[in-house]
Write an enzyme that holds these catalytic residues in place. Sequence first.
Site, mmCIF file in Angstrom:
data_model
loop_
_atom_site.group_PDB
_atom_site.id
_atom_site.type_symbol
_atom_site.label_atom_id
_atom_site.label_comp_id
_atom_site.label_asym_id
_atom_site.label_seq_id
_atom_site.Cartn_x
_atom_site.Cartn_y
_atom_site.Cartn_z
ATOM 1 N N SER A 122 1.013 -1.051 -0.200
ATOM 2 C CA SER A 122 -0.050 0.105 -0.064
ATOM 3 C C SER A 122 0.923 1.185 -0.206
ATOM 4 C CB SER A 122 -1.018 0.063 1.189
ATOM 5 O OG SER A 122 -1.705 1.079 1.121
ATOM 6 N N HIS A 130 -2.877 -1.309 -2.819
ATOM 7 C CA HIS A 130 -3.956 -0.456 -2.819
ATOM 8 C C HIS A 130 -3.700 1.005 -3.552
ATOM 9 C CE1 HIS A 130 -4.228 -2.439 1.519
ATOM 10 N NE2 HIS A 130 -4.723 -3.218 0.478
ATOM 11 N N ASP A 154 -3.989 -5.356 5.794
ATOM 12 C CA ASP A 154 -4.120 -6.375 4.730
ATOM 13 C C ASP A 154 -3.407 -7.368 4.759
ATOM 14 O OD1 ASP A 154 -5.860 -7.183 2.886
ATOM 15 O OD2 ASP A 154 -4.903 -5.884 1.354
#
Length: 257
Positions: A37, A64, A159
């Site tokens: 991310s 992401h 995540d």
Amino acid sequence: MPPRRNQHDNMKQNLIRLPQRRVTASCSFPVIAMAASVGGLKALSVILGGLPADFPAAIAIVMHVSPHHKSLLAGILNSRSHLAVTEAHTGDQLCPSRVFVAPPNHHLSVAKAGHLKLSSAQAEKIHFARPSAEPLFASVAQLYKKKAIAVVLTGGDGDGSFGVQIIKEQGGKVIAQDRPTSENFSMPETSIKTGDVDFILPLDQIAPTLIALVWAGKDLKSDQLTAKSRMPAAGLTKPVTPHYATETKAAMITRRK
């Protein structure tokens, strides 16, 4: 407020049930699933740039990114890697020396015979993210077993923390980026707290470790890593650093559905 264990357990069980069919010939090569991310572009660029053109493993990436704009991630990584990097589409098939990147707003998973599958753009977010690492990690774990490798890189939220547990349950390996080289340590940290991370490495040691695990076929142990990269891995009782001494798997941050 204590974490809601039932919610965590239900999410993990749902992920375990993702693949419904057995994979066939695709098991002949390893599959590496990466998640990133915040700070992920740099991390992925360094890792992919350190792998040779004939690297005999397939790679699938979830990062992401904004769902409101076309992503340039695959093109940028392709220009920085010896491997062919493309955005994933449903029906693409994993193969060695190829890298597939999840498009914005779609979860990525692997189905029968290594074929990729994208969710709809309305699929439920996981850890507030779509794409999320969880479906990718879980499907790769179920299909590739001991040939699966998960890499959790810099990023916020947690995540990938459920998926890495499934990777380990199926006999795979898990690598997490270390704190000093992570722009945001939350994603690696949450996976590390599960106790299922094999290697906690600085960014510049991840590609060499992947080469050793995949190409050289070595089952690396922590004492084979350089002193710089050596950190406690799964199964050790002492904390990663004294700061973590009171934090356990039960203290993982609760995520909303």
